[in-house]
Write a protein that holds these residues in place. Structure first.
Motif, PDB file in Angstrom:
ATOM      1  N   LEU A 121       0.789  -1.063   0.080  1.00  0.00           N
ATOM      2  CA  LEU A 121       0.051  -0.135  -0.053  1.00  0.00           C
ATOM      3  C   LEU A 121       0.733   1.220  -0.033  1.00  0.00           C
ATOM      4  O   LEU A 121       0.454   2.196  -0.689  1.00  0.00           O
ATOM      5  CB  LEU A 121      -0.923  -0.008   1.390  1.00  0.00           C
ATOM      6  N   SER A 122       1.969   1.304   1.036  1.00  0.00           N
ATOM      7  CA  SER A 122       2.897   2.506   0.690  1.00  0.00           C
ATOM      8  C   SER A 122       3.237   2.639  -0.922  1.00  0.00           C
ATOM      9  O   SER A 122       3.455   3.698  -0.967  1.00  0.00           O
ATOM     10  CB  SER A 122       4.205   2.113   1.605  1.00  0.00           C
ATOM     11  N   ARG A 123       3.761   1.619  -1.448  1.00  0.00           N
ATOM     12  CA  ARG A 123       4.213   1.719  -2.929  1.00  0.00           C
ATOM     13  C   ARG A 123       3.090   2.465  -3.645  1.00  0.00           C
ATOM     14  O   ARG A 123       3.238   3.176  -4.751  1.00  0.00           O
ATOM     15  CB  ARG A 123       4.563   0.480  -3.249  1.00  0.00           C
ATOM     16  N   ARG A 124       1.894   2.146  -3.499  1.00  0.00           N
ATOM     17  CA  ARG A 124       0.987   2.575  -4.303  1.00  0.00           C
ATOM     18  C   ARG A 124       0.359   3.880  -3.983  1.00  0.00           C
ATOM     19  O   ARG A 124       0.134   4.750  -4.740  1.00  0.00           O
ATOM     20  CB  ARG A 124      -0.609   1.653  -4.035  1.00  0.00           C
ATOM     21  N   CYS A 125       0.581   4.336  -2.776  1.00  0.00           N
ATOM     22  CA  CYS A 125      -0.065   5.745  -2.217  1.00  0.00           C
ATOM     23  C   CYS A 125       0.854   6.772  -1.705  1.00  0.00           C
ATOM     24  O   CYS A 125       0.749   7.845  -1.514  1.00  0.00           O
ATOM     25  CB  CYS A 125      -1.017   5.203  -0.927  1.00  0.00           C
ATOM     26  N   TYR A 126       2.215   6.470  -1.252  1.00  0.00           N
ATOM     27  CA  TYR A 126       3.370   7.247  -1.119  1.00  0.00           C
ATOM     28  C   TYR A 126       4.121   7.279  -2.471  1.00  0.00           C
ATOM     29  O   TYR A 126       4.164   6.559  -3.267  1.00  0.00           O
ATOM     30  CB  TYR A 126       4.082   6.815   0.055  1.00  0.00           C
ATOM     31  N   SER A 127       5.325   7.940  -1.970  1.00  0.00           N
ATOM     32  CA  SER A 127       6.300   8.213  -3.157  1.00  0.00           C
ATOM     33  C   SER A 127       7.484   8.318  -2.565  1.00  0.00           C
ATOM     34  O   SER A 127       8.040   9.520  -2.169  1.00  0.00           O
ATOM     35  CB  SER A 127       6.151   9.482  -4.151  1.00  0.00           C
ATOM     36  N   LEU A 128       8.102   7.298  -2.121  1.00  0.00           N
ATOM     37  CA  LEU A 128       9.337   7.212  -1.239  1.00  0.00           C
ATOM     38  C   LEU A 128      10.227   6.407  -1.864  1.00  0.00           C
ATOM     39  O   LEU A 128      10.211   5.467  -2.444  1.00  0.00           O
ATOM     40  CB  LEU A 128       8.852   6.434   0.321  1.00  0.00           C
ATOM     41  N   VAL A 129      11.529   6.872  -1.479  1.00  0.00           N
ATOM     42  CA  VAL A 129      12.611   5.799  -2.083  1.00  0.00           C
ATOM     43  C   VAL A 129      12.947   4.732  -1.368  1.00  0.00           C
ATOM     44  O   VAL A 129      13.367   3.605  -1.860  1.00  0.00           O
ATOM     45  CB  VAL A 129      14.023   6.858  -2.068  1.00  0.00           C
ATOM     46  N   SER A 130      12.448   4.542  -0.316  1.00  0.00           N
ATOM     47  CA  SER A 130      12.384   3.354   0.611  1.00  0.00           C
ATOM     48  C   SER A 130      11.074   3.259   1.192  1.00  0.00           C
ATOM     49  O   SER A 130      10.598   4.102   1.940  1.00  0.00           O
ATOM     50  CB  SER A 130      13.548   3.386   1.725  1.00  0.00           C
ATOM     51  N   ASN A 131      10.492   1.840   1.104  1.00  0.00           N
ATOM     52  CA  ASN A 131       9.129   1.816   1.894  1.00  0.00           C
ATOM     53  C   ASN A 131       9.358   0.932   3.027  1.00  0.00           C
ATOM     54  O   ASN A 131       8.349   0.250   3.513  1.00  0.00           O
ATOM     55  CB  ASN A 131       8.096   1.129   0.986  1.00  0.00           C
ATOM     56  N   SER A 132      10.575   1.104   3.701  1.00  0.00           N
ATOM     57  CA  SER A 132      11.104   0.366   4.802  1.00  0.00           C
ATOM     58  C   SER A 132      10.039   0.980   6.006  1.00  0.00           C
ATOM     59  O   SER A 132       9.366   2.066   5.710  1.00  0.00           O
ATOM     60  CB  SER A 132      12.344   0.397   5.279  1.00  0.00           C
ATOM     61  N   LEU A 133       9.830   0.195   7.100  1.00  0.00           N
ATOM     62  CA  LEU A 133       8.818   0.547   8.176  1.00  0.00           C
ATOM     63  C   LEU A 133       9.151   2.038   8.536  1.00  0.00           C
ATOM     64  O   LEU A 133       8.221   2.941   8.454  1.00  0.00           O
ATOM     65  CB  LEU A 133       8.702  -0.251   9.255  1.00  0.00           C
ATOM     66  N   PRO A 134      10.250   2.609   8.975  1.00  0.00           N
ATOM     67  CA  PRO A 134      10.740   3.853   9.592  1.00  0.00           C
ATOM     68  C   PRO A 134      10.199   4.873   8.644  1.00  0.00           C
ATOM     69  O   PRO A 134       9.746   5.722   8.712  1.00  0.00           O
ATOM     70  CB  PRO A 134      12.085   3.883   9.785  1.00  0.00           C
ATOM     71  N   PHE A 135      10.530   4.708   7.246  1.00  0.00           N
ATOM     72  CA  PHE A 135      10.276   5.521   6.201  1.00  0.00           C
ATOM     73  C   PHE A 135       8.701   6.104   6.000  1.00  0.00           C
ATOM     74  O   PHE A 135       8.467   6.836   5.937  1.00  0.00           O
ATOM     75  CB  PHE A 135      10.978   5.360   4.871  1.00  0.00           C
ATOM     76  N   ALA A 136       8.054   4.765   5.738  1.00  0.00           N
ATOM     77  CA  ALA A 136       6.682   4.554   5.628  1.00  0.00           C
ATOM     78  C   ALA A 136       6.039   5.226   6.857  1.00  0.00           C
ATOM     79  O   ALA A 136       4.902   6.213   6.788  1.00  0.00           O
ATOM     80  CB  ALA A 136       6.145   3.476   5.444  1.00  0.00           C
ATOM     81  N   ALA A 137       6.273   4.950   7.887  1.00  0.00           N
ATOM     82  CA  ALA A 137       5.634   5.428   9.293  1.00  0.00           C
ATOM     83  C   ALA A 137       6.056   7.001   9.378  1.00  0.00           C
ATOM     84  O   ALA A 137       5.022   7.788   9.855  1.00  0.00           O
ATOM     85  CB  ALA A 137       6.356   4.658  10.509  1.00  0.00           C
ATOM     86  N   GLU A 138       7.149   7.574   9.110  1.00  0.00           N
ATOM     87  CA  GLU A 138       7.458   8.904   9.009  1.00  0.00           C
ATOM     88  C   GLU A 138       6.536   9.698   7.979  1.00  0.00           C
ATOM     89  O   GLU A 138       5.905  10.575   8.568  1.00  0.00           O
ATOM     90  CB  GLU A 138       8.556   9.279   8.575  1.00  0.00           C
ATOM     91  N   GLU A 139       6.477   9.133   7.051  1.00  0.00           N
ATOM     92  CA  GLU A 139       5.211   9.609   6.075  1.00  0.00           C
ATOM     93  C   GLU A 139       3.798   9.909   6.377  1.00  0.00           C
ATOM     94  O   GLU A 139       3.111  10.701   6.238  1.00  0.00           O
ATOM     95  CB  GLU A 139       5.421   9.102   4.826  1.00  0.00           C
ATOM     96  N   ALA A 140       3.690   8.849   7.123  1.00  0.00           N
ATOM     97  CA  ALA A 140       2.128   8.743   7.904  1.00  0.00           C
ATOM     98  C   ALA A 140       2.054   9.583   8.995  1.00  0.00           C
ATOM     99  O   ALA A 140       0.948   9.567   9.552  1.00  0.00           O
ATOM    100  CB  ALA A 140       1.803   7.139   8.137  1.00  0.00           C
TER     101      ALA A 140
END
Length: 344
Positions: A121-140
């Motif tokens: 879901l992070s891949r589909r909905c965010y635009s991050l160079v890494s979708n690792s948990l810390p990066f996705a959590a920070e975006e959220a």
């Protein structure tokens, strides 16, 4: 129907995914956290070796779980907390695999689960160079303080899913997946006394049966330029819901497994391996002990720097550590080295 689910995160003792030593659970009702639980546990018998690489990541040692119930003994409590909920996990193939393999080697049946993967879901909905948990959590907006604490990781996973649902105006998992044109994945119920065991469990049982611990041992470091090998065609019959399916994958740096083997294993799961970063590349797997935080520190290979440049120009491309890749392919083969604990 509200945004209801249970987020789950496991830490493992060694490279076999059926060696859980900790679990964290976060229950969400109507988009709000309403309950949390976490346990330490002994991994299943004959698969309870604690590997240095895993201990280095999560800090849990054999003495920390000595005398505690084994995973199979504790699972009734875990299952009762989950109930009939949809499970959410960051790299769900790993955490659902922990349940399956951990119960299989314990000789116990497991229930069916609908589940969602916040990496996908992070891949589909965010635009991050890494979708690792810390990066996705920070975006959220739910940054991690103590990554690899199973309870905190489960809470972060829940926060990511709540944020993604809100961004898509979805009031339930069903609405979210409908809005994205996706089907909610499903893991079938299983009974090891009747059903075929997973490949990972069969390999671990084979190692344990020959006097091993069920955890593969480190191979010597191989110096020199890694051999690329051939680029096998993707398996068209692979599971479309797998996080590597349909991806174009390039490897860089020294991996703990031979690069040709990494290419074969990614192709089996529906990925297209290639040898250099191009406009087609969607995933770069980085060896040399890389972790996601290195994207900020600058400890990168030339290929990884190229990926950062392409990402800045708008190419949807993602960097994975070798540990994250190994979770996605099910861990090391018995000839490989012990996998990282849960470095997503």
């Amino acid at each position: 129907m509200g945004l209801d689910f249970t987020a789950i995160d496991f830490e493992t003792a060694n490279g076999f995914r059926g060696s859980p030593c900790a679990v964290g659970l976060t229950k969400v009702r109507g988009g709000k956290v309403v309950a949390e639980a976490s346990w330490l546990m002994r991994p299943p018998a004959n698969h309870d070796h604690f590997d240095y690489h895993n201990v280095r990541i999560h800090g849990i040692r054999a003495e920390d779980v000595a005398g505690l119930p084994r995973f199979g003994e504790l699972f009734p409590e875990i299952g009762a907390f989950i109930g009939d909920d949809i499970l959410a996990a960051h790299n769900a193939a790993f955490d659902l695999g922990v349940i399956r393999s951990g119960l299989e080697v314990s000789g116990l049946p497991g229930p069916a689960y609908d589940y969602v993967c916040t990496v996908m879901l992070s891949r589909r909905c965010y635009s991050l160079v890494s979708n690792s948990l810390p990066f996705a959590a920070e975006e959220a907006g739910v940054p991690l303080v103590n990554h690899h604490d199973a309870g905190e990781d489960a809470r972060a996973c829940a926060g990511i899913l709540i944020d993604i649902a809100a961004r898509n105006g979805a009031n339930s998992i069903a609405e979210l997946y409908l809005s994205l044109g996706l089907a909610v994945p499903h893991q079938q119920a299983f009974d090891p006394s009747r059903d075929a065991l997973s490949k990972q469990s069969l390999a671990a049982i084979d190692v344990a049966g020959t006097g091993g611990s069920g955890a593969a041992r480190p191979l010597p470091f191989r110096s020199g330029w890694p051999e690329e090998g051939a680029n096998p065609l993707p398996n068209a019959d692979a599971e479309p819901g797998h996080p590597l399916f349909g991806q174009t994958v390039v490897f860089t740096g020294e991996l703990s497994m031979a690069r040709p083997e990494a290419k074969v294993r990614s192709a089996e799961l529906g990925a297209r391996p290639e040898s250099r970063v191009t406009a087609r590349t969607t995933v770069l797997v980085v060896g040399d002990g890389f972790v996601a935080s290195d994207l900020r520190s600058g400890r990168l290979t030339g290929k990884a720097r190229r990926v950062l440049e392409l990402h800045e120009r708008g190419q949807m491309i993602e960097v994975l550590s070798e540990g994250e890749f190994l979770q996605m392919v099910g861990g090391y083969t018995t000839a490989g080295v012990a996998a990282g604990a849960h470095p997503a």
